[in-house]
Design an enzyme around this catalytic site. Sequence first.
Site, PDB file in Angstrom:
ATOM      1  N   ARG A  36       0.818  -1.213   0.000  1.00 29.71           N
ATOM      2  CA  ARG A  36       0.000   0.000   0.000  1.00 29.71           C
ATOM      3  C   ARG A  36       0.853   1.265   0.000  1.00 29.71           C
ATOM      4  NH1 ARG A  36      -4.853  -2.025   4.073  1.00 29.71           N
ATOM      5  NH2 ARG A  36      -6.167  -2.904   2.433  1.00 29.71           N
ATOM      6  N   LYS A 194     -19.517 -17.116   2.650  1.00 25.94           N
ATOM      7  CA  LYS A 194     -20.970 -16.963   2.750  1.00 25.94           C
ATOM      8  C   LYS A 194     -21.556 -16.239   1.551  1.00 25.94           C
ATOM      9  CE  LYS A 194     -21.231 -16.973   7.804  1.00 25.94           C
ATOM     10  NZ  LYS A 194     -21.723 -16.249   8.997  1.00 25.94           N
ATOM     11  N   GLY A 347      -8.092  -9.237   0.082  1.00 26.11           N
ATOM     12  CA  GLY A 347      -6.922  -9.713   0.811  1.00 26.11           C
ATOM     13  C   GLY A 347      -6.501 -11.125   0.485  1.00 26.11           C
ATOM     14  N   GLY A 370     -13.218  -3.025   1.032  1.00 26.02           N
ATOM     15  CA  GLY A 370     -14.657  -2.782   1.021  1.00 26.02           C
ATOM     16  C   GLY A 370     -15.104  -1.881  -0.106  1.00 26.02           C
TER      17      GLY A 370
END
Length: 392
Positions: A36, A194, A347, A370
Amino acid sequence: MAILRISEVDLIGQRVLIRADLNVPMMSGKIASDKRIQASIPTIQYAINQGARVMVTSHLGRPTEGEFSEENSLAPVADYLRKYLGAPVRLQRNWVSEPFEVVPQELVVLENCRFNVGEKSNDAVLAKQYAALADVFVMDAFGTAHRKQASTYGVAEFCETSCAGFLFLQELDSIHRVMLEPNHPLVAVLGGSKLSTKLPILHALSDKVDQLIMGGGIANTFLKAQGYDVGQSMYEAGFVDQARAIIKKLEQRGASLPKIIDVICGKKFDPNEPAILKKINQMEVDDMIFDLGPESMKGIEATIKDAKTILWNGPIGVFEFAQFSQGTQALAEAIAKSNAFSLAGGGDTISAIQMFDAEKDLSYISTAGGAFLEFIEGKKLPTIEILEKRAV
């Protein structure tokens, strides 16, 4: 999308505040990955080279507002930048409450913005204090673009000039290229445990892709929806009907899921668990699916080879365990060899890319988390909205 770019702004002698994403993983007080920071350097270096008085801030970790903590300090980042740039880099701790000066072509790292009370709630008073420090605000932290906070939104609202940095623009342009202007066939790979957490993304993708490839617990729920027995594999029984609806939507558009022929199973989630290859219709009641088999991967690899645009978010199987990593490795290698424009993010995805040495062969790897997923969902991100508004 009309957003003012940093290259369009005269920075000579200007006080420039850059909101970067320097939220690097730390281990024992040391930077575990500099990805980053490296991604943020082009914007920082450009502002310095233009003769600006440069300030950069970021969040790091999850500190409590109003409380300084060494573990969340940007001191290691300032040290890294000092060594990388070969120039003095000052760390300014109490940058809101204490006056300080910045000279042309100097870089000052402003301590973790989340130490400041009101940062996360986008407090207007704090945002105006940020804005008063600068003539130009540069938003370069696409990873926080979905956060309406003082250092991402409020300062952009109140600063005299607000624009986007090079990393922000690269992220935005790459996701636009995949979601709004893709060359077809468009193939999306989506992993995760999920389906419920990825449902909006799945619906968004099912309206656009030519083939949707899934891994992890999400894939198991879709296998169940197709009538397969998945044994003790992780899946969500309450979302099987949703999976069927997505399958139907794909079929109505002429799109599809890959045909799953074989899987790699085990009896328990353990790094020493033996890997067992089985046909998908031969699952036993106590089997757990941890990877896709070679026959299934052949079809996926062929799809990847024919693709013109690829979006990748999530591994195929439990790639952290060597015996269940072949599917993700085959996927990474296929995408790396492809001539398609490939965009990867998340990630676990980045970990897999690095593990299988595919980093240099992908078109673009997003540093966002996100914000990357929310943009794919089709959500309007707050910082994009304010930058568009300020560009008028």
